[in-house]
Design a protein around this motif. Structure first.
Motif, PDB file in Angstrom:
ATOM      1  N   PHE A 100     -43.376  49.177 -67.196  1.00  0.00           N
ATOM      2  CA  PHE A 100     -43.947  50.460 -66.773  1.00  0.00           C
ATOM      3  C   PHE A 100     -44.991  50.937 -67.778  1.00  0.00           C
ATOM      4  N   LEU A 101     -44.698  50.817 -69.073  1.00  0.00           N
ATOM      5  CA  LEU A 101     -45.664  51.230 -70.090  1.00  0.00           C
ATOM      6  C   LEU A 101     -46.941  50.409 -69.991  1.00  0.00           C
ATOM      7  N   GLU A 102     -46.798  49.132 -69.701  1.00  0.00           N
ATOM      8  CA  GLU A 102     -47.981  48.292 -69.531  1.00  0.00           C
ATOM      9  C   GLU A 102     -48.789  48.751 -68.320  1.00  0.00           C
ATOM     10  N   ALA A 103     -48.099  49.146 -67.255  1.00  0.00           N
ATOM     11  CA  ALA A 103     -48.792  49.630 -66.057  1.00  0.00           C
ATOM     12  C   ALA A 103     -49.541  50.924 -66.350  1.00  0.00           C
ATOM     13  N   VAL A 104     -48.933  51.799 -67.151  1.00  0.00           N
ATOM     14  CA  VAL A 104     -49.609  53.044 -67.530  1.00  0.00           C
ATOM     15  C   VAL A 104     -50.899  52.738 -68.284  1.00  0.00           C
ATOM     16  N   ALA A 105     -50.827  51.787 -69.225  1.00  0.00           N
ATOM     17  CA  ALA A 105     -52.013  51.423 -70.006  1.00  0.00           C
ATOM     18  C   ALA A 105     -53.101  50.831 -69.118  1.00  0.00           C
ATOM     19  N   ARG A 106     -52.703  49.997 -68.154  1.00  0.00           N
ATOM     20  CA  ARG A 106     -53.692  49.403 -67.250  1.00  0.00           C
ATOM     21  C   ARG A 106     -54.392  50.459 -66.413  1.00  0.00           C
ATOM     22  N   ARG A 107     -53.708  51.547 -66.141  1.00  0.00           N
ATOM     23  CA  ARG A 107     -54.276  52.608 -65.302  1.00  0.00           C
ATOM     24  C   ARG A 107     -55.026  53.658 -66.109  1.00  0.00           C
ATOM     25  N   GLY A 108     -55.238  53.401 -67.391  1.00  0.00           N
ATOM     26  CA  GLY A 108     -56.031  54.311 -68.189  1.00  0.00           C
ATOM     27  C   GLY A 108     -55.255  55.337 -68.976  1.00  0.00           C
ATOM     28  N   GLY A 109     -53.926  55.240 -68.955  1.00  0.00           N
ATOM     29  CA  GLY A 109     -53.118  56.157 -69.744  1.00  0.00           C
ATOM     30  C   GLY A 109     -52.873  55.620 -71.140  1.00  0.00           C
ATOM     31  N   ARG A 110     -52.328  56.448 -71.997  1.00  0.00           N
ATOM     32  CA  ARG A 110     -51.922  56.026 -73.334  1.00  0.00           C
ATOM     33  C   ARG A 110     -50.408  56.107 -73.430  1.00  0.00           C
ATOM     34  N   THR A 111     -49.806  55.216 -74.204  1.00  0.00           N
ATOM     35  CA  THR A 111     -48.353  55.138 -74.267  1.00  0.00           C
ATOM     36  C   THR A 111     -47.863  55.369 -75.691  1.00  0.00           C
ATOM     37  N   ALA A 112     -46.614  55.827 -75.801  1.00  0.00           N
ATOM     38  CA  ALA A 112     -46.061  56.194 -77.101  1.00  0.00           C
ATOM     39  C   ALA A 112     -44.563  55.900 -77.134  1.00  0.00           C
ATOM     40  N   LEU A 113     -44.028  55.853 -78.354  1.00  0.00           N
ATOM     41  CA  LEU A 113     -42.596  55.702 -78.584  1.00  0.00           C
ATOM     42  C   LEU A 113     -42.117  56.828 -79.492  1.00  0.00           C
ATOM     43  N   PRO A 114     -40.833  57.230 -79.366  1.00  0.00           N
ATOM     44  CA  PRO A 114     -40.282  58.257 -80.256  1.00  0.00           C
ATOM     45  C   PRO A 114     -39.947  57.672 -81.623  1.00  0.00           C
ATOM     46  N   VAL A 115     -40.044  58.508 -82.657  1.00  0.00           N
ATOM     47  CA  VAL A 115     -39.774  58.083 -84.031  1.00  0.00           C
ATOM     48  C   VAL A 115     -38.868  59.113 -84.693  1.00  0.00           C
ATOM     49  N   VAL A 116     -37.783  58.642 -85.311  1.00  0.00           N
ATOM     50  CA  VAL A 116     -36.887  59.514 -86.071  1.00  0.00           C
ATOM     51  C   VAL A 116     -37.512  59.778 -87.435  1.00  0.00           C
ATOM     52  N   THR A 117     -37.592  61.051 -87.818  1.00  0.00           N
ATOM     53  CA  THR A 117     -38.245  61.390 -89.091  1.00  0.00           C
ATOM     54  C   THR A 117     -37.259  61.782 -90.178  1.00  0.00           C
ATOM     55  N   GLY A 118     -36.072  62.242 -89.828  1.00  0.00           N
ATOM     56  CA  GLY A 118     -35.119  62.633 -90.852  1.00  0.00           C
ATOM     57  C   GLY A 118     -33.982  63.443 -90.288  1.00  0.00           C
ATOM     58  N   LYS A 119     -32.994  63.677 -91.132  1.00  0.00           N
ATOM     59  CA  LYS A 119     -31.795  64.400 -90.729  1.00  0.00           C
ATOM     60  C   LYS A 119     -32.144  65.796 -90.222  1.00  0.00           C
ATOM     61  N   GLY A 120     -31.634  66.127 -89.039  1.00  0.00           N
ATOM     62  CA  GLY A 120     -31.816  67.449 -88.487  1.00  0.00           C
ATOM     63  C   GLY A 120     -33.232  67.776 -88.063  1.00  0.00           C
ATOM     64  N   GLN A 121     -34.107  66.778 -87.996  1.00  0.00           N
ATOM     65  CA  GLN A 121     -35.508  67.004 -87.660  1.00  0.00           C
ATOM     66  C   GLN A 121     -35.803  66.578 -86.220  1.00  0.00           C
ATOM     67  N   PRO A 122     -36.739  67.244 -85.556  1.00  0.00           N
ATOM     68  CA  PRO A 122     -37.143  66.775 -84.222  1.00  0.00           C
ATOM     69  C   PRO A 122     -37.772  65.390 -84.315  1.00  0.00           C
ATOM     70  N   LEU A 123     -37.777  64.700 -83.212  1.00  0.00           N
ATOM     71  CA  LEU A 123     -38.489  63.430 -83.129  1.00  0.00           C
ATOM     72  C   LEU A 123     -39.989  63.648 -83.266  1.00  0.00           C
ATOM     73  N   GLU A 124     -40.672  62.627 -83.697  1.00  0.00           N
ATOM     74  CA  GLU A 124     -42.120  62.552 -83.544  1.00  0.00           C
ATOM     75  C   GLU A 124     -42.415  61.490 -82.497  1.00  0.00           C
ATOM     76  N   PHE A 125     -43.567  61.608 -81.872  1.00  0.00           N
ATOM     77  CA  PHE A 125     -44.026  60.593 -80.939  1.00  0.00           C
ATOM     78  C   PHE A 125     -45.284  59.959 -81.521  1.00  0.00           C
ATOM     79  N   HIS A 126     -45.318  58.621 -81.498  1.00  0.00           N
ATOM     80  CA  HIS A 126     -46.475  57.909 -82.047  1.00  0.00           C
ATOM     81  C   HIS A 126     -47.042  56.956 -80.994  1.00  0.00           C
ATOM     82  N   LEU A 127     -48.352  56.938 -80.886  1.00  0.00           N
ATOM     83  CA  LEU A 127     -49.008  56.066 -79.927  1.00  0.00           C
ATOM     84  C   LEU A 127     -48.658  54.609 -80.206  1.00  0.00           C
ATOM     85  N   TRP A 128     -48.404  53.881 -79.158  1.00  0.00           N
ATOM     86  CA  TRP A 128     -48.101  52.451 -79.252  1.00  0.00           C
ATOM     87  C   TRP A 128     -48.265  51.855 -77.861  1.00  0.00           C
ATOM     88  N   GLN A 129     -48.783  50.627 -77.785  1.00  0.00           N
ATOM     89  CA  GLN A 129     -48.793  49.921 -76.508  1.00  0.00           C
ATOM     90  C   GLN A 129     -48.402  48.475 -76.724  1.00  0.00           C
TER      91      GLN A 129
END
Length: 234
Positions: A100-129
């Motif tokens: 699905f992520l590959e399909a999004v990229a083929r259609r002109g979208g950008r894709t990302a994955l969540p990243v754990v930053t530390g205890k009690g902290q919200p996730l960050e999202f970083h671009l990746w395909q």
């Protein structure tokens, strides 16, 4: 059965596995400790039941379901050109949305994955395909090797279970809810899972945030009502 579709490259996936340890999450305690204890006990048992049930489904069947779910999500999103879509790495029988992520990229979208930053902290999202480098993050979860933080327009979240009000039963630590609460602008949040994961209620608590909709292999589940108060088991 063995979970033969878990990628062997990493010890753990880049999904919301970081929710598994409440001590790491740093969530404030609920107002009613006994109610939360009862709900937490129920959620733990239900989580184990639902994960075991989906792992009993043959991998080839789950693969077909994942294809149907991906098609349903793409239909819900529509035009992805110029939009950022975050998903996850499949774990323990979760729908595999890497195609699905590959399909999004083929259609002109950008894709990302969540990243754990530390205890009690919200996730960050970083671009990746697909094809870009990954590195080992917290708990050996693969994360984008290059740090490119972003704010997704759409967040795809796997569910262990879900209810008609759109609440998601995750892995237990509450990182996902904290992340949504901390984002400056709420993205469109789509839960994905199998139809058999539906339960009458997850007994939502004050910190639980509902999905906008949930896509399963049988169709789209739209929210039916809402729950804004702490609910205990009865």
């Amino acid at each position: 059965m063995a979970d033969d579709d878990i990628p062997g490259t990493f010890a753990s996936p880049a999904c919301f596995l970081h929710e598994v340890d409440p001590a790491y999450s740093g969530l404030p305690g609920p107002l009613d400790l006994q109610a939360w204890t009862d709900v937490n006990r129920w959620r733990k048992a239900e989580r184990e039941r639902l994960i075991a049930a989906r792992l009993d489904v043959p991998a080839e069947t789950r693969a077909g379901w994942a294809d149907a779910i991906a098609a349903g999500v793409l239909a819900e999103i529509g035009d992805v050109a110029g939009r950022v879509v975050s998903a996850y790495w499949p774990f323990r029988g979760e729908p595999d949305l890497r195609p699905f992520l590959e399909a999004v990229a083929r259609r002109g979208g950008r894709t990302a994955l969540p990243v754990v930053t530390g205890k009690g902290q919200p996730l960050e999202f970083h671009l990746w395909q697909a094809g870009e480098a990954l590195s080992r993050g917290v708990w050996n979860i693969p994360v984008p090797a290059e740090s490119r933080p972003c704010l997704p327009d759409i967040v795809i979240a796997p569910v262990v279970g879900y209810d008609p009000a759109g609440y998601r039963l995750g892995y237990g630590g509450g990182f996902f809810d904290r992340t949504l609460a901390a984002m400056p602008a709420r993205p469109r949040v789509i839960g994905i899972g199998y139809s058999a994961a539906r339960v009458p209620t997850i007994y939502p608590q004050m910190h639980d945030i509902p999905m906008d909709l949930i896509v399963t292999e049988t169709g789209t589940v739209r929210r039916q009502g809402d729950v804004s108060t702490v609910r205990a088991l009865t």
